[in-house]
Every structure is written in C-alpha cells, then in structure tokens.
Design a protein around this motif. Structure first.
Motif, PDB file in Angstrom:
ATOM      1  N   UNK A 471       0.855  -1.177   0.000  1.00  0.00           N
ATOM      2  CA  UNK A 471       0.000   0.000   0.000  1.00  0.00           C
ATOM      3  C   UNK A 471       0.893   1.230   0.000  1.00  0.00           C
ATOM      4  N   UNK A 472       0.683   2.112  -0.958  1.00  0.00           N
ATOM      5  CA  UNK A 472       1.610   3.211  -1.177  1.00  0.00           C
ATOM      6  C   UNK A 472       1.390   4.402  -0.243  1.00  0.00           C
ATOM      7  N   UNK A 473       0.165   4.643   0.195  1.00  0.00           N
ATOM      8  CA  UNK A 473      -0.110   5.864   0.951  1.00  0.00           C
ATOM      9  C   UNK A 473      -0.089   5.608   2.451  1.00  0.00           C
ATOM     10  N   UNK A 474      -0.319   6.680   3.221  1.00  0.00           N
ATOM     11  CA  UNK A 474      -0.336   6.580   4.679  1.00  0.00           C
ATOM     12  C   UNK A 474      -1.705   6.163   5.212  1.00  0.00           C
ATOM     13  N   UNK A 475      -2.696   6.079   4.348  1.00  0.00           N
ATOM     14  CA  UNK A 475      -4.034   5.718   4.781  1.00  0.00           C
ATOM     15  C   UNK A 475      -4.124   4.195   4.958  1.00  0.00           C
ATOM     16  N   UNK A 506      -1.864  -7.024   6.624  1.00  0.00           N
ATOM     17  CA  UNK A 506      -1.155  -6.891   7.889  1.00  0.00           C
ATOM     18  C   UNK A 506      -0.808  -5.452   8.222  1.00  0.00           C
ATOM     19  N   UNK A 507      -0.328  -5.242   9.434  1.00  0.00           N
ATOM     20  CA  UNK A 507      -0.022  -3.888   9.900  1.00  0.00           C
ATOM     21  C   UNK A 507       1.117  -3.262   9.101  1.00  0.00           C
ATOM     22  N   UNK A 508       1.918  -4.082   8.403  1.00  0.00           N
ATOM     23  CA  UNK A 508       2.992  -3.535   7.578  1.00  0.00           C
ATOM     24  C   UNK A 508       2.487  -3.122   6.196  1.00  0.00           C
TER      25      UNK A 508
END
Length: 556
Positions: A471-475, A506-508
């Motif tokens: 996932x590329x963004x901070x969202x 996952x959280x990563x």
C-alpha cells in the motif's frame, strides 16, 4: 375467448418479468388468475399455471438478490455461557477450539461480522485495569486464563484472518447477574464502589443517574477502543432494567441530588442514558472514528396507543417508556452509526408484527445504517406456530432486502444456527447467502477512496501464481479483495458474485495471495482492490489473463 385471451396476457407478463418480481408480487399476480381457473379445465394452460405457481420456490435466485453491501452478523453471547464458552473453566485449548468453530461456521455462511459480548456484568473477557476477569471464562471471577493469554486480542485476530469484523459488545449498567455477592472478585465494582449499586429484581445495577458511573462506563469502553483493533462498539437493549412487578428502582435520592432541574423523573432517566451515549460516541470518534458505534434496542420504541409517532403494536414494555432509552434521538443526533432493533417476532404476530415494525423503523429517516435483529433462537423453540417452520427467517431476510432503508441482518444467537437447524442453514446458504457481501461503508464520514494496490512481486510456482501487493499511501487499509472476470463478460466491481476471496492486510501494509492456475482457466481478468477501515473501496488494479498456457497473467 376473452377469458382465454386475458389469461394468455397475464402468463406472458409472468414469463418475461419473473426475474424482476419478488415472491410477494408473484403470489399477488397469480392469485389474480385464480378466478380464471374454471375456464382452464382440460386446457393445456392449466399445467403451465401450476408450473408457474411453483416456479419462485424452485428457480435460481436472481443475481440482484445478492447485494454487494450487506451487514451479516451474529451475536456471540458470553453471559451465563449462552454461546461461548459452552461452560466456564474450560481449558484454553477447548476455549479456542469452540470459538474457532463459531468463526469457521459463519465464515462458510458468508457472514462478515461477529458481535462478541466482552463485558457481561461488571466483568471482562480481557485484562482490564477496571474490572475482574469474567467467571464465565475461567470459572472463578478475577482469575486469569492459565496458561495465560489475552482472549480479546486473540479473538480479534482470528476473526480478521477470516474476513470477519469484530464488534465488542458491552452491557453498560448490569453489575451482577445474580445476588450471590460472595462469588464476586475483590476488585468488582460492587466492592470498590458499593455506593454506585442499586438492587433491583434478582440483580445489582450501576446507578445510571450518577455522573461518576457514566464516566466509569466510558472509561471501561475506551480502554478497549484504545488498546484493541476492534471494528465496532455495541450495546444491546439493557439500559434501565426491564420493570419488575411490585418493585421500585431506588434512584429517587440520586434524582434529588443530580436532577439538574429535569422533570419528571422519567425524562431525567432518559437524559442520563442520552448523556452516556453521547459521551461514548464523542470519545470513540475523537480517537478512532472508523470504529462503528451501534445499539440494538428492544424492537418497540413506543406503542401508537400512547404516542401517535409510535408503532402499531401492543408491547407490554417499550424501550422509551420502560427502559428509558430513546434511540430515535440517538439516530437524529447521529450519535450512533447503526441501529439494530430486535424484531424477534414473526412476520404477522398481532401484538408486534415483524413486517409492520420493519416498515416503522425504515420510516424514521435515519442517515446511519439500519440493520434488523432476527430472533433465530425461536425457530422450533417457541409456542408461536409460525416458528415451527423454517420459512420464517428466510421471509424476514427477503423483507429486509426489499426494504431500501435496511442494510443488513443480525442473528441471535450464535449457537442457534451453528448447533441446530441444518435445513434452515442450507436454505440460507443456498438462497440468501450464497455469495459474500461487504459491510456497508461507514456513515457520517467524508468518503476518501484509498489508493489502489501496488504490485510488488509476482512468482509462478508450478500450478499456482503468488502475487504480493503493498500500500503506497499513509491511509491504512484492512482487506485486499480479489475479483475474477469471466470470459465474454465485462468487468464489474458491483457484481459480488465475481469476488473470489478477501485477504487480511497486515499492519505492515503488505499482502500476498496465491492463485491456482486451474481456477483461472475460465477467467479473462483479475481485479484487485483495497478496502479501508471505513469500508471504502479503491480503484482496481487489473491484470489480463493471457491465452498462452505458460504466460498466465500480465499487468494492465
């Protein structure tokens, strides 16, 4: 001749429009043909009429009856071991096996959420700084599991791995389930804050009129919100207790001291509950606005006989007049994200018709989500003859789906479908929940579409393909969805029947999926999307499935 011509016209309508009609519309139109039956004697149209009459009950369900967004949940009650664990004091291994059996069952039934009771009576199914371990878990209140584990953290993780949301269910005011206070742990509120307790009926209750009780309750709930990755906070119908004949709820002194000039006492009690709901709503949204706050009130707000705004019912007790709870205000103020009225009666039960109450709740102009609470526990377990047959629950599901304002269904309780009624389960699986559905996106929140998945790796391994995304963004996102587009069909993210599976992220913010080459032979494309914590879906990442036997997929 005229009668026969009319019959042919009606039959032509049926033949060409059957896929647009529900069973109620179908039956109504067919009954219009009954007067024509005498004219059909010895005619070839009579067998056709019989076939058409039976068609809705044997035909394939139209695709539009499989909504993409529909909340499908089950209540898992822990108080007195209703659903889980089956008895107190089981080994940790037995506890875990029983809970996983529940999750696996409802995952296979294509449900998307569980509502688990984590605070039954001033206790906890997790390590709490406020309240003791529940006796329903370990057998002795205040005793931790041995070997030690955190049941709540573990349950949430296991639910998420199966694509199920986890909503934490709290009882706000019930302090004890009986009056055997000797079994209460030393750190139970009965001992540490005895001045908060009110004895009523067979139990002790927290006094809702005390500001310190409201703060304490909020703190208990926010401890879970802050420390655990839950998807929702849930209250049931227990606010002020159901009235007991001949007893008085002893809060008159509290009313004198904390009445705040609100009169009569009934309005003050409702104001106390309102304050708690608002405090919890504000607290959740301040730290984790994606956590949904929902309540399942008793199904009758007020009877029309005492309030013209009420429902056409004759309920002996109502949520407004007897439990001093006003869900219509919570809905109007947008303090709650979903409402799940407990409509545990049959479709046409005279004192409280399920059909009429669904219509009444749907007419309340609520901008949040309306889900229907179904009393599955009554199936073949109630003197009401309507519950002797398995058709009652499916009819209720049909009614919910045909009511635009309704967004899903919740069942009480987990053991009912899991341990009993296989014919009903088969019917639900085949006709109602054949395909998965997504939880409706959170209301009251500005939509912010997450970025689409970014392919990071693709490996071909003999008979499968392993694909990794990040996932590329901070969202943050919660799930990766994988859709399969059949050959000669156009890509359509709204077609839930093309959803192959849902994978937890996952959280990563990385996720890997394995695709079987054999399963992709009938497909022309794969589409990958992310779902964020609010239920919003990203644009798809699309790959083309090559016709070549070796080169299976390529990025588009």
């Amino acid at each position: 001749m005229l009668k026969r011509l009319t019959t042919l016209i009606h039959l032509r309508i049926l033949i060409f429009d059957f896929d647009k009609m529900n069973q109620t519309q179908w039956s109504r139109l067919l009954w219009q043909l009954v007067p024509l039956l005498p004219g059909m004697k010895s005619q070839p149209l009579l067998p056709l009429f019989i076939v058409l009459l039976c068609w809705p009950f044997f035909s394939v369900v139209p695709q539009d009856q499989y909504p993409k967004y529909e909340f499908r949940a089950v209540w898992i009650a822990t108080v007195v071991n209703i659903d889980w664990p089956r008895e107190p004091g089981l080994s940790v291994g037995q506890q875990k096996k029983e809970f996983l059996d529940i999750l696996d069952f409802y995952q296979k039934l294509n449900f998307n959420a569980v509502i688990v009771q984590v605070r039954a009576a001033g206790d906890a199914f997790y390590p709490s700084t406020y309240e003791p371990w529940s006796k329903y878990l370990t057998g002795t209140e205040g005793t931790a599991p041995d070997p030690y584990y955190d049941p709540l953290e573990w349950m949430i993780s296991e639910a998420h791995q199966r694509g199920l949301e986890f909503h934490a269910w709290f009882n706000p005011y019930r302090a004890t389930f009986n009056k055997d206070t000797l079994e209460l742990a030393a750190n139970h509120a009965f001992h540490t804050h005895h001045d908060w307790m009110i004895s009523y009926g067979k139990r002790y209750y927290f006094n809702p009129g005390l500001p310190e009780v409201r703060q304490y309750t909020t703190d208990v709930i926010m401890e879970v919100v802050n420390q655990y990755n839950i998807d929702g906070v849930h209250f049931d119908d227990y606010f002020y207790p159901y009235k007991v004949a001949g007893e008085v709820f002893a809060d008159s002194i509290t009313f004198v001291n904390h009445g705040n000039d609100i009169e009569p006492i009934e309005d003050w009690r409702r104001a106390n509950v309102d304050s708690l709901i608002k405090d919890i709503s504000d607290s959740i949204r301040a730290v984790k606005p994606w956590v949904q706050f929902g309540i399942s009130p008793f199904g009758v707000w007020r009877n029309a006989s005492v309030d013209s705004l009420g429902s056409d019912t004759r309920a002996g007790q109502t949520t407004y007049d007897d439990l001093y709870a006003d869900p219509l205000k919570w809905m109007e103020e947008k303090w709650i994200d979903n409402i799940i009225p407990q409509l545990y009666w049959n479709m046409d039960y005279p004192p409280a018709s399920h059909r009429k109450l669904v219509k009444w709740w749907a007419e309340q102009d609520y901008e949040g989500h309306l889900y229907i609470g179904h009393g599955a526990y009554k199936v073949k377990n109630n003197k009401d003859k309507a519950w002797k047959k398995y058709r009652e629950i499916p009819m209720q599901v049909d009614l919910a789906r045909s009511t635009t304002e309704v967004n899903g269904s919740v069942y009480f309780s987990a053991k009912t479908l899991q341990r009993n009624h296989k014919p009903l389960v088969r019917r639900l699986k085949k006709r109602k929940y054949r395909y998965p559905a997504l939880r409706p996106p959170a209301p009251f929140m500005e939509k912010e579409t997450p970025d689409r998945p970014v392919l990071s790796r693709m490996d071909t391994v003999v008979d499968r393909i392993d694909i990794s995304f990040n996932h590329a963004s901070d969202m943050p996102v919660k799930y990766l969805l994988v859709y399969g587009v059949k050959k000669n069909k156009k890509p359509d993210l709204n077609d839930i029947t093309s959803l192959l599976f849902k994978e937890y992220v996952g959280i990563d913010m990385t996720c890997s999926v394995s695709l079987n080459k054999k399963d992709m032979k009938k497909l022309s494309q794969l589409m990958f999307t992310f779902i964020d914590r609010y239920g919003h879906e990203s644009d798809p990442y699309v790959v083309e499935l090559e016709k070549s036997k070796d080169a299976i997929i390529s990025e588009k």
